[in-house]
Design a protein around this motif. Sequence first.
Motif, short mmCIF file in Angstrom:
data_model
loop_
_atom_site.label_atom_id
_atom_site.label_comp_id
_atom_site.label_asym_id
_atom_site.label_seq_id
_atom_site.Cartn_x
_atom_site.Cartn_y
_atom_site.Cartn_z
N PRO A 14 0.84 -1.20 0.00
CA PRO A 14 0.00 0.00 0.00
C PRO A 14 0.88 1.25 0.00
N VAL A 15 0.54 2.24 -0.85
CA VAL A 15 1.39 3.43 -0.96
C VAL A 15 0.64 4.73 -0.71
N ALA A 16 -0.69 4.72 -0.74
CA ALA A 16 -1.44 5.97 -0.53
C ALA A 16 -2.90 5.65 -0.26
N VAL A 17 -3.58 6.58 0.42
CA VAL A 17 -5.01 6.46 0.67
C VAL A 17 -5.71 7.76 0.29
N MET A 18 -7.03 7.68 0.14
CA MET A 18 -7.87 8.85 -0.12
C MET A 18 -9.17 8.65 0.64
N ASP A 19 -9.92 9.76 0.85
CA ASP A 19 -11.14 9.65 1.66
C ASP A 19 -12.27 10.54 1.15
N PRO A 20 -13.11 10.06 0.24
CA PRO A 20 -14.32 10.80 -0.13
C PRO A 20 -15.34 10.75 1.02
N LEU A 21 -15.70 11.93 1.55
CA LEU A 21 -16.58 12.02 2.72
C LEU A 21 -17.82 12.84 2.39
N ARG A 22 -18.94 12.50 3.03
CA ARG A 22 -20.18 13.27 2.89
C ARG A 22 -20.79 13.46 4.28
N PHE A 23 -21.26 14.69 4.54
CA PHE A 23 -21.83 15.02 5.85
C PHE A 23 -23.13 15.80 5.66
N GLY A 24 -23.92 15.88 6.76
CA GLY A 24 -25.08 16.75 6.79
C GLY A 24 -24.65 18.20 6.80
N PRO A 25 -25.58 19.14 6.97
CA PRO A 25 -25.21 20.56 6.99
C PRO A 25 -24.11 20.83 8.01
N SER B 35 -28.03 18.25 3.27
CA SER B 35 -28.97 17.87 4.34
C SER B 35 -29.34 16.40 4.30
N THR B 36 -29.28 15.75 3.14
CA THR B 36 -29.70 14.35 3.07
C THR B 36 -28.72 13.42 3.77
N TYR B 37 -27.50 13.87 4.01
CA TYR B 37 -26.52 13.04 4.71
C TYR B 37 -26.59 13.20 6.24
N LEU B 38 -27.50 14.04 6.71
CA LEU B 38 -27.64 14.21 8.15
C LEU B 38 -28.16 12.91 8.76
N GLY B 39 -27.42 12.34 9.69
CA GLY B 39 -27.79 11.05 10.27
C GLY B 39 -27.30 9.87 9.47
N ASN B 40 -26.69 10.13 8.31
CA ASN B 40 -26.15 9.04 7.50
C ASN B 40 -24.94 9.55 6.71
N PRO B 41 -23.85 9.86 7.41
CA PRO B 41 -22.66 10.33 6.70
C PRO B 41 -22.09 9.21 5.84
N LEU B 42 -21.37 9.59 4.79
CA LEU B 42 -20.70 8.62 3.95
C LEU B 42 -19.20 8.70 4.20
N GLY C 198 -16.69 30.91 0.25
CA GLY C 198 -16.75 30.57 1.67
C GLY C 198 -17.84 29.59 2.01
N SER C 199 -18.60 29.12 1.01
CA SER C 199 -19.67 28.15 1.29
C SER C 199 -19.05 26.79 1.64
N PRO C 200 -19.74 25.97 2.43
CA PRO C 200 -19.14 24.73 2.94
C PRO C 200 -18.55 23.82 1.87
N ASN C 201 -19.21 23.71 0.72
CA ASN C 201 -18.71 22.78 -0.30
C ASN C 201 -17.55 23.34 -1.12
N LEU C 202 -17.38 24.66 -1.13
CA LEU C 202 -16.33 25.27 -1.95
C LEU C 202 -15.18 25.83 -1.12
N CYS C 203 -15.35 25.91 0.18
CA CYS C 203 -14.33 26.55 1.01
C CYS C 203 -13.08 25.69 1.15
N ASP C 204 -12.07 26.29 1.69
CA ASP C 204 -10.81 25.61 1.96
C ASP C 204 -11.03 24.45 2.94
N LYS C 205 -10.50 23.29 2.61
CA LYS C 205 -10.68 22.10 3.45
C LYS C 205 -9.44 21.79 4.28
N SER C 206 -8.56 22.77 4.48
CA SER C 206 -7.33 22.51 5.22
C SER C 206 -7.58 22.04 6.65
#
Length: 759
Positions: free
Chosen positions: A146-157, A194-201, A436-444
């Motif tokens: 194994p040489v690298a990992v990635m993490d696609p995540l989804r959350f509620g608001p 909002s659809t991921y609230l209570g069911n994050p990916l 500055g919106s949650p989906n476009l803002c800096d994810k640092s």
Amino acid sequence: MPETRETTEAPRLDTVAVAAQDPGREQPWADLGLKADEYEQIREILGRRPTSSELAMYSVMWSEHCSYKSSKVHLKQFGELSQETPAGKMLAGIGENAGVIDIGQGYAVTFKVESHNHPSYVEPYQGAATGVGGIVRDILAMGARPVAVMDPLRFGPLEADDTQRVLPGIVAGVGGYGNCLGLPNIGGEAVFDSTYLGNPLVNALCVGVLRHEDLHLAKASGTGNQVILYGARTGGDGIGGVSVLASETFDETGPAKRPSVQVGDPFMEKLLIECTLELFAAGVVAGIQDLGGAGLSCATSELASAGDGGMHVELDRVPLRDSTLAPEEILMSESQERMMAVVEPDDVAAFLAICAKWEVDATVVGEVTDSGRLQIDWHGERVVDVPPRSVAHDGPTYERPYARPEWQDALQADRAEALPRPAVEDLRGLLLRMVGSPNLCDKSWITDQYDRYVRGDTVLSQPSDSGMVRVDAESGLGVAVSTDCNGRFAKLDPYAGAQLALAESYRNVATGGAVPVAISDCLNFGSPEDPAVMWQFAEACRGLKDACATLGVPVTGGNVSLYNQTGETAILPTPVVAVLGVVEDVTRRTPTGFVADGEAVLLLGATREELSGSEWAHVVHDHLGGTPPMVDLEAERSLAALLHEGVGLLTSAHDLSDGGLAQALAESCLRRGIGTRVALEGVAQDPFVALFSESTARALVTVPEADVEQARALAERHGVPVTVLGSTGGTDLEVDGVLQIDLTLLRDAWTATLPSVLG
């Protein structure tokens, strides 16, 4: 009279012999997630009722998570795709632990993305951590490092209380496990809806590297070969685990069944990795399987089923952390950091010696037989005697009813193009709001918790369009990987939405100069018992297959995650697509973001008035309706070819996707603090459309001023429209006649969002 006293006999072990003697015994098949007809099918296969241990095995192996019983009728079309890739051929594909792609020079790369969604809601840190651990072992089991990992995540608001409960734990789990393993996290996503609230990916991807001759497969062949379980001891954590959790819908208060989530130990996994790689190098492994979902039930049945078909196991030899575990619990436990190997008798001593060197427990628990049966004993009593294929591969297949929902027409008719638009003088404020919106803002805030450069082979990582790692130090051979999906597009049109996910990931890999060669997918959807959800799933699979055929990239494998909904609220259909690309020489790559003053800024591709499903409609109007941007796969292919040929000419490249040209300009400026002055003539008549449309098959690139005509000729040769926008330089983002923003102010807006909410 003699004194009588009540005695309580210990419950009798439910052996195969006992099962034959009392066929009418009531069994908790429904509590284990089985349907009545499935239980009857098991009885028919065995010619008797199952023992409690057999029932445990069938219940976890026939779960939605392990058997794909609702999805495999749609997944089989991926097998119709060509096994050839632009780089070579697929060495292993669907049905193996992970896909393996020939990338040239005798090297192969294996990669896969999987889900750990429901466990990460129940226990965010451990759910996410063991998701990483599980996908890493899948890659290891193919014979790869194994040489690298990635993490696609989804959350509620972002502001929701439950998001603030799960997000920090999930991010800490991904980072904590991966960092301890010494694996760089080179990319991923964090999306809020909002659809991921209570069911994050929580989707996790791993990339591994191997030489062609090092490929290993999961099979138990060779009568008399020994079966060795090695790694961590088996405990009560994760009994049922993801097998049960991922196979039911959450209600408003969480899952009805709450098996304990697996507990990860990354330091044990690191030992397991190094130990396993040395075992491979020593040539003492004839077959291997990691223990993930369904634990020993999966490893024993899949190894036997894929091999000669027979295996005998002494279950009481399994090293335990909890001596009170019953055989059923041992078989269902999803304790982490465990592997199972098939070893020739003459190699057992060497195998055990290597494990001892790494301080990894290893125990011979059984052997390969010619019986055609999987037979498991507990202290001399037979508790399992089943045809292994019936457990591992021949479970139920459901052709769930599916139908285009009645509300789909109304949804598509409600076009975002009809929404009120801002005046030109309001575009400056809109851009600041959007970045500055949650989906476009800096994810640092998220990515700074990950080690992106450990091992020293990371070439590109967040916030670049794709992650890139070097495979061979001498030649510079490398690979690039990206994961993408816009769930709003998939809701509006699941066929096109899946294709758009592939197209964006394909484009992101291409912007760095890589040649896209293959995909893995993680298909996250709601309940398969809802015909509307199954229609979304079927359409997404069909769209993905058609797009792969057009682009010439095979599906190497992946994962399906269903029942992602809370009560009646299903998540946005989220077919995450990971694209792997090959880079001939990582020293010749194209960076993301402006690199110098005085260079020409060019827009590649055509801009149309496409606002439905856009980030603007989501942020400003909380609107979802219309049809997504047009899919043009031939345009994507042409753009990718241009970007590959343009390595060395193009000084930077950034794809256009969420947020459109405005977001690409902002991110390109902020990457190295280099401003730009551009004009929108030739992009679109309406400045708002030019800046915020999310038309696809587009990229923002720069070239030295002296090379503009060469870049035009390159674009013309590939049939890609090109517009010269302006030039780089200064400390502002300026759009002639429209807006001017100081980069300090722009950066403040872009970086403040996550820290202000999460601390």
